[in-house]
Design an enzyme around this catalytic site. Structure first.
Site, mmCIF file in Angstrom:
data_model
loop_
_atom_site.group_PDB
_atom_site.id
_atom_site.type_symbol
_atom_site.label_atom_id
_atom_site.label_comp_id
_atom_site.label_asym_id
_atom_site.label_seq_id
_atom_site.Cartn_x
_atom_site.Cartn_y
_atom_site.Cartn_z
ATOM 1 N N ARG A 112 42.038 -21.029 -19.625
ATOM 2 C CA ARG A 112 42.818 -20.769 -20.846
ATOM 3 C C ARG A 112 44.166 -21.481 -20.827
ATOM 4 O O ARG A 112 44.675 -21.858 -21.891
ATOM 5 C CB ARG A 112 43.027 -19.263 -21.017
ATOM 6 C CG ARG A 112 41.761 -18.584 -21.487
ATOM 7 C CD ARG A 112 41.956 -17.105 -21.661
ATOM 8 N NE ARG A 112 40.786 -16.518 -22.275
ATOM 9 C CZ ARG A 112 40.470 -15.232 -22.210
ATOM 10 N NH1 ARG A 112 41.253 -14.409 -21.542
ATOM 11 N NH2 ARG A 112 39.394 -14.783 -22.798
ATOM 12 N N LYS B 225 23.904 -6.595 -26.972
ATOM 13 C CA LYS B 225 23.793 -5.606 -28.052
ATOM 14 C C LYS B 225 23.724 -6.238 -29.427
ATOM 15 O O LYS B 225 24.509 -7.117 -29.760
ATOM 16 C CB LYS B 225 24.995 -4.659 -27.978
ATOM 17 C CG LYS B 225 24.876 -3.686 -26.809
ATOM 18 C CD LYS B 225 26.216 -3.122 -26.394
ATOM 19 C CE LYS B 225 26.799 -2.198 -27.457
ATOM 20 N NZ LYS B 225 28.203 -1.859 -27.117
ATOM 21 N N GLY C 185 32.085 -15.126 -24.149
ATOM 22 C CA GLY C 185 32.482 -15.252 -22.748
ATOM 23 C C GLY C 185 31.304 -15.492 -21.819
ATOM 24 O O GLY C 185 31.346 -16.385 -20.961
#
Ligand code: ADP
Ligand code: MG
Length: 389
Positions: free
Chosen positions: A36, A196, A346
């Site tokens: 990052r 999910k 991610g």
């Protein structure tokens, strides 16, 4: 790009407040993964080269008040090494400590301010706090795409008091995700997986009408299988999402692709016995942990000749080697598709890196939640507040 960027404003000799996403893992005072930080280097280097006085700010973790374990001090040191020049560290992001650090900056110098979340006003988007941040500079540059879905003081509030423009990372994210969500080249295929379905149902809904095909894998496929009336054994299923999955199946017809074969096991362990089977009733005590080889082949064929591919969510429990084949096969197909490819999430980004394919993807999105909300068609507060061209 309809938003102004750092290229569109005069920064030379000006105090510039830059919101970056330096929410990186730190252990024993050392940065463990600087992806990052590196992602914002082009913006920081540009400001240095232009002769701006640059004050960087970011959140780190979820502190409740001041927490030395979540100090950004190690990041200042690490950034200094990456830039090859010292980075001044201010032990607060507002008030005298921050003001003095900024006042001492000469053109081309950089300071990093302490964790914005040490102040509870940050997440409350408190206007007085946002004004204190704004006092530090003449221009606000937002390069923290990963935080743009949150209206916090340093991502949104501050932009009410300063001219606000995008940094280069923010610009790249908006350009690619805007294409994916609003202006795709066709044929356009979206691949969605992950654990999910509830996390990504908004993305399926929105992109089903933009893409030519939406291909489903990972744990979220199981809820669709249940909606089709199949037994799913011990697989991960979200029963409360079954009605919505059924509705999507009816609405989408053959635009929605589901796996035709799966890999099952009794446990998600390396040593567990593993079986491939055509999609059907899953035996009791067994669970779906990956898509099967025929599905990989069919999905790879669906990518041929496409011009845009968006992928979010692994096809199986790729962290456990015997269940990584589906994700790896599809990752190779995406990388080799010849299309413009966008990968977000991610775990998906980690999977791409694990297979050594990072360089073969056109755009790797750095923002998990932010990129999902963008793909859902939502307007992100941290993007909306930037000045239009
Ligand atoms: P991303 O971070 O890329 O958005 P998610 O967080 O939605 O992806 O999902 C990633 C997780 O989904 C991984 O930890 C992976 O193990 C899990 N997963 C994928 N397929 C299955 C499955 N069939 N059963 C259980 N977990 C799964
Ligand atoms: Mg994840």
């Amino acid at each position: 790009m309809t938003k102004k960027t750092v290229r569109d404003v005069q920064v030379a000799g000006w105090q510039t407040l830059v919101r970056v996403d330096f929410n990186v893992p730190i252990k024993e005072g050392k940065v463990r993964d600087d992806t990052r930080i590196r992602a914002s280097l082009p913006t920081i280097q540009y400001l240095i080269d232009q002769g701006a006085m640059t004050a960087l700010c970011s959140h780190l973790g979820r502190p409740k008040g001041v927490d030395p374990a979540l100090s950004l001090a190690p990041v200042a040191e690490h950034l200094g090494t990456l830039l090859g020049k010292p980075v001044r560290f201010a032990a607060d992001c507002v008030g005298p400590l921050a003001e003095n650090a900024v006042a001492e900056l000469k053109p081309g110098e950089v300071a990093l301010l302490e964790n914005t979340r040490f102040h509870p006003e940050e997440e409350k988007n408190d206007p007085a706090f946002a004004q204190r941040l704004a006092m530090l500079a003449k221009i606000y540059v937002d390069d923290a795409f990963g935080s743009a879905h949150r209206a916090h003081a340093s991502t949104e509030g501050v932009a009410h008091y300063l001219p606000a423009v995008a940094g280069f990372l923010m610009e790249e994210e908006i350009e690619y995700l805007d294409r994916a969500a609003n202006h795709p080249d066709h044929p356009y295929v979206v691949i969605l997986g992950g654990a999910k379905i509830s996390d990504k149902i908004g993305v399926i809904r929105n992109l089903l009408h933009k893409a030519d095909r939406v291909l489903i894998g990972g744990g979220m496929a199981n809820t669709f299988f249940r909606a089709q009336g199949l037994k799913t054994g011990d697989s991960l299923v979200e029963p409360e999402s079954v009605p919505e999955a059924r509705q999507l199946l009816e609405e989408a017809k053959d635009r929605l692709g589901l796996p035709e074969d799966v890999v099952i096991a009794q446990e998600a362990k390396v040593e567990a016995a593993r079986r491939e089977m055509a999609v059907g009733d899953i035996p009791d005590g067994w669970k779906i942990l990956d898509i099967g080889p025929r599905t990989v082949k069919r999905y790879a064929e669906a990518l041929r000749g496409t011009r845009l591919v968006v992928w979010n969510g692994p096809m199986g429990m790729f962290e456990v080697a015997p269940f990584a084949k589906g994700t790896e096969g599809l990752a190779r197909a995406v990388a080799g598709s010849g299309a413009t490819t966008i990968v977000g999430g991610g775990d998906s980004v980690a999977a791409i890196a694990q297979f050594g394919l990072t360089d073969k993807i056109t755009h790797i999105s750095t923002g998990g939640g932010a990129s999902l909300e963008f793909l859902e068609g939502k307007i992100l507060p941290g993007v909306a507040i930037l000045q239009d061209r």
